[in-house]
Scaffold this active site. Structure first.
Site, PDB file in Angstrom:
ATOM      1  N   PHE A 112      33.092  38.134  38.007  1.00  0.00           N
ATOM      2  CA  PHE A 112      33.092  39.283  37.090  1.00  0.00           C
ATOM      3  C   PHE A 112      34.476  39.896  36.917  1.00  0.00           C
ATOM      4  CE2 PHE A 112      33.579  43.637  38.672  1.00  0.00           C
ATOM      5  CZ  PHE A 112      33.722  43.446  40.031  1.00  0.00           C
ATOM      6  N   LYS A 113      35.400  39.560  37.793  1.00  0.00           N
ATOM      7  CA  LYS A 113      36.753  40.102  37.678  1.00  0.00           C
ATOM      8  C   LYS A 113      37.389  39.785  36.321  1.00  0.00           C
ATOM      9  CE  LYS A 113      37.028  41.524  42.069  1.00  0.00           C
ATOM     10  NZ  LYS A 113      35.735  41.165  42.667  1.00  0.00           N
TER      11      LYS A 113
END
Ligand SMILES: *Cc1c(COP(=O)(O)O)cnc(C)c1O
Length: 500
Positions: A112-113
């Protein structure tokens, strides 16, 4: 809108300056002077917006010194079909009537970064122009695995920027290590640190607050910046997808406008769940924010007792991106919850630094518990939940997402709450193939297999496609092999900058 330090309200920066510097000069974190609140009709309208349009809208509320064109340039270049597999960017997967998995890992590095780190380089290079910065920026990153790769991928060969990543030598998965060690780009450097994530993060924070090192970098022609979630430019893009998930539920007729939802977030540095808190503060209808931890359950204890105590054993788990005992972004949360009380935050952080603990008191704890629920899952629970989720729903979550599912299931059992719930899914299961497979096959089936054979096995087991970015790692050369002591981190940065 201006940005203040969590530790001193008199410090005031524009958003461009806050994003460029990353951390406030007094060691505090930048926070917006006010949280914009959306009208009912603005919230109603979000269901008509594409991901990029929604990003334009939310970012525009916070980055008031950027023009609408500038914000749109950033968002439209970051959130593309090419980078995120489809225009949906952050799809919602329905697990059952009440539970929806918000898949935040369709970006280039499978975690998700990417949701923030694909846009940060655009926001940062704009910020440098807007503030008249003539030096190049050197971004220092401490990573528990996913931030490092996502930041490297976001910043590689971006003009005017350089990036140095530190990761704990034994604290990341084999795939994560390979992803970083093979990174391409002329402006990147990657070093393993002997220690855990907190050692790496503390080392980076020390460099930031060391005037001597800052001066040396300056003489070489560089200014420091950060791509960790202490940087406001990391947090603000994360607010977008919580609104987006609500819009998707509306579009799918799962909820009616105004219905409250629960949001569950597998948490480490408290960045992702803080973004959900900002969304709620802006008017997103939220019932509970559920903070899910692994065995490093310092946040679970904090939410339940009001005491933050990092004096405990650091546990290495199968959800390594959450192996953290100092959750940096909690500082922002306490700032807002305490009524923007900077001296109170400064005092808490001083205690954390000196004694490793602080107590926010009964009144504030009660206020937090009205919004937050804290829970944690062991490695055994995590493995068991992957197995059960696959059996029940033919869906394979990664280890971090599994922690969140387990904590949510415990919460439902305890409370009977049947509010529609969004669970943030933070990584593609292939990224943690070994641990995920251990839930699905017998140990002996995995014996003697290398990373790529395990990817193949997971692909067959789950009938899933291996992401190209992971499969291609086997063809790539390892470029970065340096390992340093935590005292030597600055030397690594210095050598990198000198030899460029
Ligand atoms: C970074 C990360 C987390 C933790 O997010 P925070 O914002 O640090 O709380 C959880 N899961 C994965 C896969 C991550 O990469």
């Amino acid at each position: 809108m201006n940005y203040q330090s969590t530790r001193d309200s008199k410090i005031s920066f524009s958003s461009a300056e806050a994003i460029k510097t990353g951390i406030a000069p007094d060691g505090g974190l930048f926070v917006p002077s006010e949280i914009p609140s959306l009208s009912a009709s603005e919230i109603e309208n979000i269901k008509n917006l594409s991901y990029v349009e929604l990003a334009d809208f939310v970012l525009g509320k916070f980055l008031t010194d950027y023009t609408a064109e500038e914000v749109h340039h950033c968002a439209s270049n970051a959130y593309t079909k090419e980078k995120f597999e489809s225009d949906t960017i952050a799809p919602l997967h329905k697990l059952n009537d009440n539970t929806h998995i918000l898949e935040l890992w369709h970006g280039p590095t499978c975690a998700f970064k990417d949701m923030a780190l694909q846009i940060l380089p655009y926001l940062l290079t704009k910020a440098m122009k807007k503030t008249g910065e003539e030096k190049e920026v050197i971004i220092l990153v401490a990573t528990s695995g996913d931030t490092g790769k996502a930041a490297l991928e976001g910043f590689k060969d971006v003009e005017g920027t350089n990036i140095q990543v530190f990761y704990p030598v034994d604290g990341v998965s084999k795939i994560q290590k390979l992803q970083m060690a093979t990174q391409l780009g002329k402006n990147v450097n990657v070093t393993a640190v002997k220690g855990n994530f907190d050692d790496a993060q503390t080392g980076v924070k020390k460099i930031f607050s060391n005037d001597d090192m800052r001066k040396k970098a300056d003489e070489l022609g560089y200014v420091f910046s950060s791509a960790n979630s202490i940087n406001w430019g990391r947090l603000v893009p994360q607010i977008v997808y919580y609104f987006y998930s609500y819009a998707t539920l509306l579009k799918n007729n799962e909820i009616k406008m105004g219905d409250k939802i629960n949001i569950v977030v597998p948490t480490g540095n408290f960045g992702n769940i803080l973004a959900a808190f900002y969304a709620k503060s802006m008017g997103l209808p939220v019932n509970k924010l559920i903070c899910a931890s692994n065995k490093n359950n310092v946040l679970t204890d904090f939410i339940n007792t009001g005491v933050y105590d990092r004096n405990r054993k650091f546990e290495t788990t199968i959800s390594p991106s959450m192996d953290i005992l100092i959750s940096s972004n909690l500082e922002r949360f306490i700032y807002h919850m305490s009524g923007e009380n900077a001296s109170f935050v400064a005092e808490c952080m001083k205690k954390l630094n000196e004694e490793g603990k602080y107590d926010i008191g009964a009144e504030l704890t009660k206020k937090i518990k009205e919004i937050f629920v804290g829970g944690y899952a062991s490695d055994e629970d995590t493995v068991e939940t992957i197995k059960k989720t696959n059996e029940k729903y033919s869906y394979i979550p990664d280890t971090h997402t599994s922690v969140a599912i387990k904590v949510y299931e415990d919460y439902v059992k305890e409370t009977g709450d049947n509010t529609k719930t969004v669970i943030a899914s933070t990584a593609n299961p292939f990224k943690f193939n070994q641990s995920v497979l251990s839930a699905l096959v017998e140990e002996r089936e995995m014996e003697g297999k290398d990373e790529f054979e395990l990817l193949q096995m997971l692909s067959e087991k789950g009938n899933l496609n291996i992401p190209d970015s992971l499969n291609n790692l086997k063809k790539m050369d390892v470029r970065f092999k340096d390992v340093c002591n935590k005292e030597e981190m600055w030397d690594m940065v210095h050598t990198f900058l000198t030899n460029k």
